[in-house]
Write an enzyme that holds these catalytic residues in place. Structure first.
Site, PDB file in Angstrom:
ATOM      1  N   GLY A 233      21.581 -46.814 -12.914  1.00  0.00           N
ATOM      2  CA  GLY A 233      20.512 -45.658 -12.324  1.00  0.00           C
ATOM      3  C   GLY A 233      20.184 -44.867 -13.285  1.00  0.00           C
ATOM      4  O   GLY A 233      20.218 -45.093 -14.512  1.00  0.00           O
ATOM      5  N   ASN A 234      19.564 -43.639 -12.948  1.00  0.00           N
ATOM      6  CA  ASN A 234      19.142 -42.487 -13.547  1.00  0.00           C
ATOM      7  C   ASN A 234      19.545 -41.077 -13.089  1.00  0.00           C
ATOM      8  O   ASN A 234      20.011 -41.076 -11.899  1.00  0.00           O
ATOM      9  CB  ASN A 234      17.784 -42.656 -14.151  1.00  0.00           C
ATOM     10  CG  ASN A 234      16.822 -42.526 -12.948  1.00  0.00           C
ATOM     11  OD1 ASN A 234      16.651 -41.491 -12.437  1.00  0.00           O
ATOM     12  ND2 ASN A 234      16.108 -43.709 -12.778  1.00  0.00           N
ATOM     13  N   ARG A 235      19.237 -40.276 -13.742  1.00  0.00           N
ATOM     14  CA  ARG A 235      19.750 -38.658 -13.469  1.00  0.00           C
ATOM     15  C   ARG A 235      18.676 -38.114 -12.519  1.00  0.00           C
ATOM     16  O   ARG A 235      19.133 -36.986 -12.067  1.00  0.00           O
ATOM     17  CB  ARG A 235      19.728 -37.877 -14.806  1.00  0.00           C
ATOM     18  CG  ARG A 235      21.174 -38.228 -15.340  1.00  0.00           C
ATOM     19  CD  ARG A 235      21.081 -37.121 -16.574  1.00  0.00           C
ATOM     20  NE  ARG A 235      21.905 -37.816 -17.882  1.00  0.00           N
ATOM     21  CZ  ARG A 235      23.500 -37.642 -17.511  1.00  0.00           C
ATOM     22  NH1 ARG A 235      23.899 -37.222 -16.423  1.00  0.00           N
ATOM     23  NH2 ARG A 235      24.174 -38.363 -18.325  1.00  0.00           N
ATOM     24  N   SER A 236      17.734 -38.716 -12.049  1.00  0.00           N
ATOM     25  CA  SER A 236      16.647 -38.126 -11.195  1.00  0.00           C
ATOM     26  C   SER A 236      17.259 -37.506  -9.835  1.00  0.00           C
ATOM     27  O   SER A 236      17.957 -38.162  -9.409  1.00  0.00           O
ATOM     28  CB  SER A 236      15.482 -39.061 -10.782  1.00  0.00           C
ATOM     29  OG  SER A 236      14.678 -38.373 -10.191  1.00  0.00           O
TER      30      SER A 236
END
Ligand code: CTP
Length: 437
Positions: A233-236
């Site tokens: 995933g990512n930090r958005s």
């Protein structure tokens, strides 16, 4: 416009009297169809007095006018508020046990907007969510409920959106579907004169910058599964995309939010399409873009996904080597949206976001200009990211680059301030693209 206003049996039915007033004051001809339960909250006399039409909820009243067929056939817009869990279920399963559900079945191509209101548990129940999904897949616009105080001591998502928000969404939906049917020969504009003549309460809604337009916004971060319990995933956080959706709604647009993983709720009054992976987002974006005047890609899309997704949890084992994750590239959705638009010569404004850190090879703006060339979108909103910068924060600072090479525009402040600046820029671009008649 001939509007059927269906009223469900919930306490929020009293707020729908104000919605009815907004419609009639804007010059629309409204027939109210309450359910039997709705008349326990607000009586038939109120609906008759405010609409100026006889009101019934039975298919056996005024049989000679064949109401159960006629009302659905003649309607140019159907709005249901509050759409209770029961009413959503009956509509989703195609029941025809009262005048309102009959009318919904007879609606044909008529645009239908439903504004849900119920307790949070009921709204979040898988049965209700499945019904909402079914209705949306059939082209019904189901708004997100607002969050806040509910009837008892509880609070959470489930409040009826404010009558003004439902009115704006309904007018935008009617405008968009008229444009789709080719009735206005382009992006639908509301009848501003009629609305201005109707009085000050209705005027500001109709003259908002994006009234009659459909805006699709993607938000949040995609998640790419490795196995049933793990993902890349990512930090958005989705905050900037949600702020953009809210600003577009405020500007009078019909707003669709393609929601990847988000830490914040969707704003009330938007249509939400939930997605998980980049491939799901691609499918939803291409589908939504087909009838959108503006597409804003604010989502943080994973550029790569695991080549193999294990159907069972990957276990650590002493007898085999530790696993290596092979990645394959995801399609560039933004780039594809531009290609599809250009191939179809569609009138559409496409906005990208660029998250850049800058490095020894170039600074943030250099990378961003190269990205704008590569993606070929109309506007690129650039922000500088780092572990503590932007992701999850409530403030942002961006530069808006345009493909026509005009001066970069800076905007900063809360994510709502930045969203308002981006939406302002979008409406300025749209009014430049379409010279006034
Ligand atoms: N984007 C997209 N599809 C992808 C990756 C990104 O549509 N597979 C969109 C994002 O929503 C954003 C824009 O492209 O609007 C730029 O995203 P960004 O992550 O900054 O760019 P990348 O294409 O990933 O470029 P790079 O990895 O070179 O920075």
């Amino acid at each position: 416009m001939r509007i059927v206003l269906g009223v469900g049996g919930g306490i929020a039915a009293y707020k729908v009297a104000s919605l009815l007033r907004l419609f009639t004051e804007a010059g629309h001809d409204v027939t109210v169809i309450p359910t039997e339960a709705a008349t326990r909250f607000v009586g038939v006399a109120t609906w008759e007095a405010l609409s100026g039409h006889p009101v019934s909820n039975s298919v056996f009243d005024a049989v000679h006018t064949v109401n159960h067929v006629r009302l659905g056939h003649e309607a140019e817009l159907i709005v249901v508020a509050p759409a209770t869990a029961d009413l959503l279920a009956r509509a989703a399963t195609g029941q025809a046990d009262d005048l309102l559900t009959n009318t919904l079945l007879m609606a044909g191509d008529c645009p239908v907007l439903m504004a849900p209101a119920m307790h949070t548990e009921m709204w979040q129940h898988p049965a209700t969510q499945a019904n909402v999904e079914t209705l949306r897949s059939r082209g019904v616009t189901v708004l997100e409920p607002a969050s806040g105080r509910l009837t008892g001591a509880d609070s959470g998502p489930g409040r009826l959106p404010e009558p003004e928000a439902i009115f704006t969404a309904a007018m935008a939906l009617a405008g968009a579907s008229a444009a789709e049917a080719g009735e206005s020969g382009g992006a639908a504009q509301p009848d501003v004169d009629a609305v201005l003549a109707a009085g000050p309460s209705a005027a500001p809604l109709a003259v908002r910058a994006l009234a009659g337009l459909t805006v699709t916004v993607s938000a949040g971060g995609t998640r790419e599964p490795l196995d049933p319990v793990r993902f890349l995933g990512n930090r958005s956080s989705g905050k900037q995309g949600v702020a953009l959706a809210a600003a577009a709604l405020e500007a009078g647009a019909r707003v669709r939010l393609l929601a990847a993983h988000m830490e914040v709720p969707a704003p009330a009054g938007v249509e939400v399409v939930q997605v998980e992976t980049a491939l799901e987002l691609r499918k939803a974006a291409l589908h939504a873009a087909a009838d959108s005047d503006v597409v804003i890609m604010a989502a943080a899309v994973a550029d790569f996904r695991p080549a193999d997704v294990s159907g069972t949890k990957i276990k650590k084992r002493d007898d085999v080597a530790d696993p290596v994750i092979n990645l394959v590239r995801n399609p560039d959705i933004l780039r594809e949206l531009v290609e599809v638009r250009d191939a179809a010569s569609r009138d559409q404004l496409i906005v990208g976001f660029a998250a850049e850190t800058g490095d020894a090879g170039g600074d943030v703006l250099e990378y961003a200009r190269a990205k704008l060339q590569r993606k070929a979108c109309d506007l690129l909103v650039v922000n500088q990211v780092g572990r503590d910068k932007v992701f999850g924060e409530d403030t942002n600072s961006v530069v808006i680059l345009s493909r026509d090479g005009s001066e970069p525009q800076e905007a900063s402040g809360s994510k709502s301030d930045v969203a308002a600046a981006v939406i302002d820029r979008i409406s300025a671009e749209l009014s430049r693209a379409v010279p006034p008649a």
